[in-house]
Design a protein around this motif. Structure first.
Motif, PDB file in Angstrom:
ATOM      1  N   GLU A  54      42.070  45.392  27.556  1.00  0.00           N
ATOM      2  CA  GLU A  54      40.501  45.294  27.734  1.00  0.00           C
ATOM      3  C   GLU A  54      40.633  45.580  29.459  1.00  0.00           C
ATOM      4  O   GLU A  54      40.804  44.893  30.259  1.00  0.00           O
ATOM      5  N   TYR A 106      34.118  40.608  36.453  1.00  0.00           N
ATOM      6  CA  TYR A 106      35.036  41.750  36.446  1.00  0.00           C
ATOM      7  C   TYR A 106      35.144  42.382  34.850  1.00  0.00           C
ATOM      8  O   TYR A 106      36.031  43.088  34.600  1.00  0.00           O
ATOM      9  N   GLU A 107      34.127  41.726  34.124  1.00  0.00           N
ATOM     10  CA  GLU A 107      34.269  42.108  32.608  1.00  0.00           C
ATOM     11  C   GLU A 107      33.443  43.361  32.629  1.00  0.00           C
ATOM     12  O   GLU A 107      32.674  43.820  33.411  1.00  0.00           O
ATOM     13  N   TYR A 108      33.701  44.285  31.530  1.00  0.00           N
ATOM     14  CA  TYR A 108      33.081  45.390  31.207  1.00  0.00           C
ATOM     15  C   TYR A 108      32.555  45.345  29.826  1.00  0.00           C
ATOM     16  O   TYR A 108      33.145  45.299  28.823  1.00  0.00           O
ATOM     17  N   TYR A 162      35.472  35.752  38.567  1.00  0.00           N
ATOM     18  CA  TYR A 162      36.341  36.226  37.492  1.00  0.00           C
ATOM     19  C   TYR A 162      35.577  35.167  36.240  1.00  0.00           C
ATOM     20  O   TYR A 162      35.491  35.669  35.188  1.00  0.00           O
ATOM     21  N   ALA A 173      38.956  45.308  32.725  1.00  0.00           N
ATOM     22  CA  ALA A 173      37.780  44.438  33.424  1.00  0.00           C
ATOM     23  C   ALA A 173      37.228  45.248  34.624  1.00  0.00           C
ATOM     24  O   ALA A 173      35.962  45.257  34.716  1.00  0.00           O
ATOM     25  N   GLU A 174      37.957  45.973  35.471  1.00  0.00           N
ATOM     26  CA  GLU A 174      37.254  46.471  36.474  1.00  0.00           C
ATOM     27  C   GLU A 174      38.446  47.750  36.856  1.00  0.00           C
ATOM     28  O   GLU A 174      39.368  47.608  36.914  1.00  0.00           O
ATOM     29  N   ARG A 224      29.687  44.271  32.988  1.00  0.00           N
ATOM     30  CA  ARG A 224      29.742  42.652  33.940  1.00  0.00           C
ATOM     31  C   ARG A 224      28.597  41.895  33.028  1.00  0.00           C
ATOM     32  O   ARG A 224      27.544  42.174  32.434  1.00  0.00           O
ATOM     33  N   LEU A 251      45.884  38.607  32.813  1.00  0.00           N
ATOM     34  CA  LEU A 251      45.423  39.658  33.690  1.00  0.00           C
ATOM     35  C   LEU A 251      46.470  40.610  34.466  1.00  0.00           C
ATOM     36  O   LEU A 251      47.467  39.882  35.019  1.00  0.00           O
ATOM     37  N   GLY A 298      32.720  36.508  34.659  1.00  0.00           N
ATOM     38  CA  GLY A 298      32.454  37.543  34.101  1.00  0.00           C
ATOM     39  C   GLY A 298      32.221  38.779  34.742  1.00  0.00           C
ATOM     40  O   GLY A 298      31.808  39.765  34.435  1.00  0.00           O
ATOM     41  N   ASP A 339      42.808  42.968  31.151  1.00  0.00           N
ATOM     42  CA  ASP A 339      43.340  42.084  30.405  1.00  0.00           C
ATOM     43  C   ASP A 339      44.509  42.476  29.233  1.00  0.00           C
ATOM     44  O   ASP A 339      43.970  43.379  28.516  1.00  0.00           O
ATOM     45  N   SER A 362      44.686  35.169  31.654  1.00  0.00           N
ATOM     46  CA  SER A 362      43.256  35.568  31.589  1.00  0.00           C
ATOM     47  C   SER A 362      42.595  34.285  31.169  1.00  0.00           C
ATOM     48  O   SER A 362      42.934  33.349  30.830  1.00  0.00           O
TER      49      SER A 362
END
Length: 216
Positions: free
Chosen positions: A67, A175-177, A170, A69-70, A179, A44, A173, A84, A37
């Motif tokens: 974590e 795919y982060e939550y 990626y 991500a999506e 976004r 990931l 960010g 992650d 990651s």
């Protein structure tokens, strides 16, 4: 080096330690590790989460080691997600502290009734794993196989432009939550139209999933 796959029935002490994890989650399965990651201690992973009936994924308090991500797909209380995941002996199950030379890999599933995990190491380290897990549960099955390492990244299955857009999404960010960047901002950053970026993302995601889930 050998790969060992262990199926374990957790003992009462381990079940109690893991109770918080299963307050809203029935089971967790890592289908594939996709790479390191953006935070180096995390990997990931493509994961399947099965939640308890009536629980929404938005309401789940995940531990620090995981974590989301999506969310890629949902079907009732089952979710296919990108996450992650911190991978180490103590992250797979509490109280299991072992050699740092071990490589933890799939299969990796956890539920109240059963834990299945894979690890790669030399004979001494693998024996230490078996000796340790005997103290925290009942070993139901052990298999040894020759580990196979992929010469090519999954990303190599993608056309160059799809790969570039997915990697930039990626890193930025997407795919982060929540976004850190949306499709419009990503498109502007890459000098592309939003429609082009979205098409590359969707085609790339679909192709990666097809590679990962082939034969399942």
């Amino acid at each position: 080096m050998r790969k060992m796959i262990v199926q374990l029935r957790p003992g009462p002490e381990l079940q109690e330690l893991m109770e918080d994890f299963y307050g809203s989650i029935e089971s967790m399965a890592v289908l594939e590790f996709l790479g390191i990651s953006h935070r180096m201690e995390l990997r990931l992973a493509l994961m399947e989460l099965r939640l308890r009936p009536g629980t929404r994924i938005e309401d789940v308090s995940f531990p620090d080691k995981l974590e989301i991500a999506e969310v890629l797909r949902s079907d009732g209380n089952t979710y296919l997600v990108l996450g992650d995941f911190r991978v180490g002996s103590e992250d797979i199950m509490p109280t299991l502290s072992l050699s740092q030379d071990l490589v933890w890999t799939t299969p990796l599933t956890r539920s109240r009734e059963r834990i299945v995990f894979g690890c790669i190491g030399n004979g001494k380290d693998l024996k230490a794993v078996l000796d340790r897990v005997k103290d925290i549960g009942t070993i139901e099955d052990v298999n040894f196989v020759v580990p196979h390492f992929k010469d090519e990244s999954l990303l190599s299955a993608l056309p160059k432009r799809q790969r570039e857009v997915l990697c930039e999404a990626y890193r930025s960010g997407y795919y982060e939550y929540p976004r850190k960047i949306n499709a419009n901002e990503l498109a502007a950053k890459m000098g592309l139209t939003k429609a082009t970026v979205v098409e590359h993302l969707r085609r790339g995601e679909r192709r990666l999933l097809a590679e990962i889930l082939a034969g399942r």
